[in-house]
Each structure stands twice: as C-alpha cells, then as structure tokens.
Scaffold this motif. Structure first.
Motif, mmCIF file in Angstrom:
data_model
loop_
_atom_site.group_PDB
_atom_site.id
_atom_site.type_symbol
_atom_site.label_atom_id
_atom_site.label_comp_id
_atom_site.label_asym_id
_atom_site.label_seq_id
_atom_site.Cartn_x
_atom_site.Cartn_y
_atom_site.Cartn_z
ATOM 1 N N THR A 209 39.264 61.999 -39.240
ATOM 2 C CA THR A 209 39.188 61.572 -38.345
ATOM 3 C C THR A 209 38.490 60.125 -38.155
ATOM 4 N N ASP A 210 39.259 59.363 -37.375
ATOM 5 C CA ASP A 210 38.918 57.827 -37.058
ATOM 6 C C ASP A 210 37.436 57.768 -36.111
ATOM 7 N N HIS A 211 36.987 56.307 -36.903
ATOM 8 C CA HIS A 211 35.772 56.281 -35.647
ATOM 9 C C HIS A 211 35.295 54.885 -35.915
ATOM 10 N N HIS A 212 35.443 53.841 -34.882
ATOM 11 C CA HIS A 212 35.702 52.153 -34.376
ATOM 12 C C HIS A 212 33.998 53.007 -34.567
ATOM 13 N N VAL A 213 33.539 51.455 -35.350
ATOM 14 C CA VAL A 213 31.307 51.285 -35.549
ATOM 15 C C VAL A 213 31.927 50.059 -35.641
ATOM 16 N N MET B 47 35.794 58.681 -28.462
ATOM 17 C CA MET B 47 35.001 59.574 -29.216
ATOM 18 C C MET B 47 35.228 60.177 -28.845
ATOM 19 N N THR B 48 35.570 60.669 -27.997
ATOM 20 C CA THR B 48 35.559 62.568 -28.035
ATOM 21 C C THR B 48 36.708 63.391 -28.067
ATOM 22 N N ASP B 49 37.950 62.608 -28.482
ATOM 23 C CA ASP B 49 38.697 63.097 -29.000
ATOM 24 C C ASP B 49 38.740 62.935 -30.478
ATOM 25 N N ASN B 50 37.935 62.304 -31.176
ATOM 26 C CA ASN B 50 37.256 62.701 -32.655
ATOM 27 C C ASN B 50 36.502 63.980 -32.850
ATOM 28 N N TYR B 51 35.673 63.435 -32.414
ATOM 29 C CA TYR B 51 34.362 64.220 -32.876
ATOM 30 C C TYR B 51 35.035 66.069 -32.034
ATOM 31 N N ALA B 52 36.088 65.707 -31.430
ATOM 32 C CA ALA B 52 37.109 67.809 -30.903
ATOM 33 C C ALA B 52 37.510 68.533 -32.021
ATOM 34 N N ALA B 53 37.743 67.071 -33.207
ATOM 35 C CA ALA B 53 38.050 67.972 -34.723
ATOM 36 C C ALA B 53 36.977 67.885 -34.745
ATOM 37 N N ALA B 54 36.272 66.959 -35.375
ATOM 38 C CA ALA B 54 34.964 67.349 -36.738
ATOM 39 C C ALA B 54 33.872 68.281 -36.030
ATOM 40 N N ALA B 55 33.960 68.686 -34.801
ATOM 41 C CA ALA B 55 33.013 69.811 -34.166
ATOM 42 C C ALA B 55 32.937 70.661 -35.565
ATOM 43 N N ARG C 197 36.720 56.139 -41.402
ATOM 44 C CA ARG C 197 37.834 57.752 -42.103
ATOM 45 C C ARG C 197 36.877 58.340 -42.102
ATOM 46 N N MET C 198 36.838 59.601 -41.745
ATOM 47 C CA MET C 198 36.370 61.057 -42.145
ATOM 48 C C MET C 198 37.705 61.895 -42.059
ATOM 49 N N THR C 199 36.780 62.567 -44.054
ATOM 50 C CA THR C 199 38.487 63.569 -43.973
ATOM 51 C C THR C 199 37.550 64.727 -44.004
ATOM 52 N N TYR C 200 37.935 66.080 -43.958
ATOM 53 C CA TYR C 200 37.654 67.280 -44.212
ATOM 54 C C TYR C 200 38.303 67.740 -44.535
ATOM 55 N N ARG C 201 38.093 69.144 -45.962
ATOM 56 C CA ARG C 201 38.997 69.672 -46.527
ATOM 57 C C ARG C 201 38.950 70.727 -46.609
ATOM 58 N N THR C 202 39.041 71.761 -46.450
ATOM 59 C CA THR C 202 38.726 73.047 -46.477
ATOM 60 C C THR C 202 39.928 73.953 -48.098
ATOM 61 N N TYR C 203 39.267 74.557 -48.918
ATOM 62 C CA TYR C 203 39.882 74.887 -50.072
ATOM 63 C C TYR C 203 39.197 76.352 -50.327
ATOM 64 N N ARG C 204 40.334 77.602 -50.736
ATOM 65 C CA ARG C 204 39.940 78.658 -50.823
ATOM 66 C C ARG C 204 40.585 78.438 -52.674
ATOM 67 N N GLY C 205 39.119 78.429 -53.437
ATOM 68 C CA GLY C 205 39.141 78.275 -54.586
ATOM 69 C C GLY C 205 40.311 77.577 -55.093
ATOM 70 N N ASP C 206 41.027 76.336 -55.794
ATOM 71 C CA ASP C 206 40.866 75.500 -55.887
ATOM 72 C C ASP C 206 42.816 75.038 -55.142
ATOM 73 N N ARG C 207 42.825 75.892 -54.038
ATOM 74 C CA ARG C 207 44.136 75.399 -53.408
ATOM 75 C C ARG C 207 43.574 74.698 -52.114
#
Length: 240
Positions: A203-207, A1-9, A186-196
């Motif tokens: 990150t994946d979480h087992h629940v 869980m720690t590794d997953n949340y390191a990416a999500a924080a 599976r949580m995916t975080y996407r960052t856009y500048r305009g349409d790019r």
C-alpha cells in the motif's frame, strides 16, 4: 486513504501492537488531568481502535468520539465495541473524515496519533483551527509527530514481525520524496509459512511530514501552545 487502508486493515493490529505498547505509558501520562466532565474526548483517525482503547483505559469516565473514515478499519473498531458493552455505552464512532465530521465545541481533549501528516500543508491550518475551536479553554490536544518529520529518503526496512499460528507476518516500510513537501510511504505486508512467502500486500500513502518546530508554529497560529512532549514517542501536548 480509504482504499489504502482497506488493504492494510487485515494486518494492522498485528503490526501496530509493539508500537501501541511503547506509546501507552506516554499517552496515559499526557492525558492525566483531562477534565472528562467538560466534554467528550475526540480520537481523530481512530483506525482499528487501538488508540481508542488506550484512551478509554486511561480515562474510564470519559465519553469518546472516535473519528475514522476508512470502512475496513472502522469495521475492526466496531467489532471491538460489539464485544464490550461497557465501551459501547460511552464510545461513538463517526464514519467521516475529521474535517467533515462537525465536532462539538465543548471537547475535553483531542488525540491524533499517526494523523497530522495525512493533511497537506495548505489544509493543516484548517485542521489546527478545527481542533482549537472544538476544545474548551485549557483543554489539550495530543498529537503525534510522525517520523522522520522531514522530506528525505528512508530505505526499506522491516519495522516489525509477528507470529500467529503457523504463519509469520512482517511489516516493511520505505519513504521516497514526491516533491519538496511530501513523501510516498510504501508499506509492504508479507506473510510467510516457514520460509515460504505465501502473500504480499503493498500500500502507498501520500504524507506531508513536519517536525516539532513547524507543528508548534502551526498550532500557535490557531491559539494552541506547546505544553509538554515525549521525544521518545513523538507525542506532543498542545493546550488551548
């Protein structure tokens, strides 16, 4: 869980703000009547401290124990406290998992948002008994039932988006069964500048999901009975 949340924080607060705004009225209502003289309020899985701040605002006289094992999430929580001397005097942050923390046996309430599904079915009886033993008689545990509450496929969907400066952030989620009792979120975080698309983090979480009936049965076995609930948010209040 720690590794997953390191990416999500990095993204967590931007993604969670709409959710926390919807939860605040229900949580505040369910905390009404907590006897803060009886002992501290425990926030299990406090994350970046959004839930901790809600508790602190709802119960301005309460001492709070925030339990958060993920270092990256805890760093954000401690940054919040660094900016608020009034909160530093009454909030203690414990850097361990809930079951390893060793809670006092005189707690006025326990709050667990987005937490219960992280414990497998074999461990949850221990979780419930630990919560029950920590509460003073008549005290409450407020637990969030994480949707969908059962093992089923949830197709990928964008659950929120936020703008910060020139960048747009999107949060996407999907769930796939791993076995009869559990899911991979599976949580995916996407960052856009305009349409790019400029960045994507996955990150994946087992629940281990459970609905209100199952959690009520588990809680009852530990000496907690269901006293109230808010179906819109999935918050349930159990009383010792």
């Amino acid at each position: 869980m720690t590794d997953n949340y390191a990416a999500a924080a990095e993204f967590y607060d931007l993604m969670a703000i709409p959710y926390m705004a919807s939860v605040e009225p229900a949580l505040t209502k369910l905390l009404t009547g907590v006897d803060t003289v009886a002992g501290p309020v425990v926030d299990i899985g406090a994350g970046t401290g959004l839930s901790t701040m809600l508790i602190a605002d709802a119960l301005p006289d309460a001492r709070i124990i925030a339990v958060e094992p993920a270092p990256a999430m805890r760093a954000v929580l401690l940054s919040r406290l660094a900016a608020r001397k009034d909160l530093r005097e009454r909030i203690t942050v414990l850097p361990h998992g809930f079951l390893e923390t060793g809670l006092p046996h005189m707690c006025a309430a326990v709050v667990a948002l987005g937490v219960i599904g992280h414990f497998d079915t074999a461990t949850r009886p221990w979780v419930w008994s630990t919560i029950a033993e920590a509460l003073v008689p008549g005290a409450d545990a407020i637990v969030e039932i994480q949707r969908p509450g059962r093992v089923e496929i949830s197709p990928e969907r964008r659950y929120t988006s936020a703008q910060a400066g020139e960048l747009r952030y999107e949060g996407w989620s999907r769930a796939d069964p791993m076995d009869a009792d559990s899911l991979r979120w599976r949580m995916t975080y996407r960052t856009y500048r305009g349409d790019r698309l400029v960045r994507e983090v996955v990150t994946d979480h087992h629940v281990w999901p459970a609905d209100i009936d199952r959690l009520t049965t588990e809680a009852r076995a530990a000496g907690l009975h269901r006293a109230d609930s808010d179906p819109a948010t999935g918050l349930v209040r159990f009383t010792r």
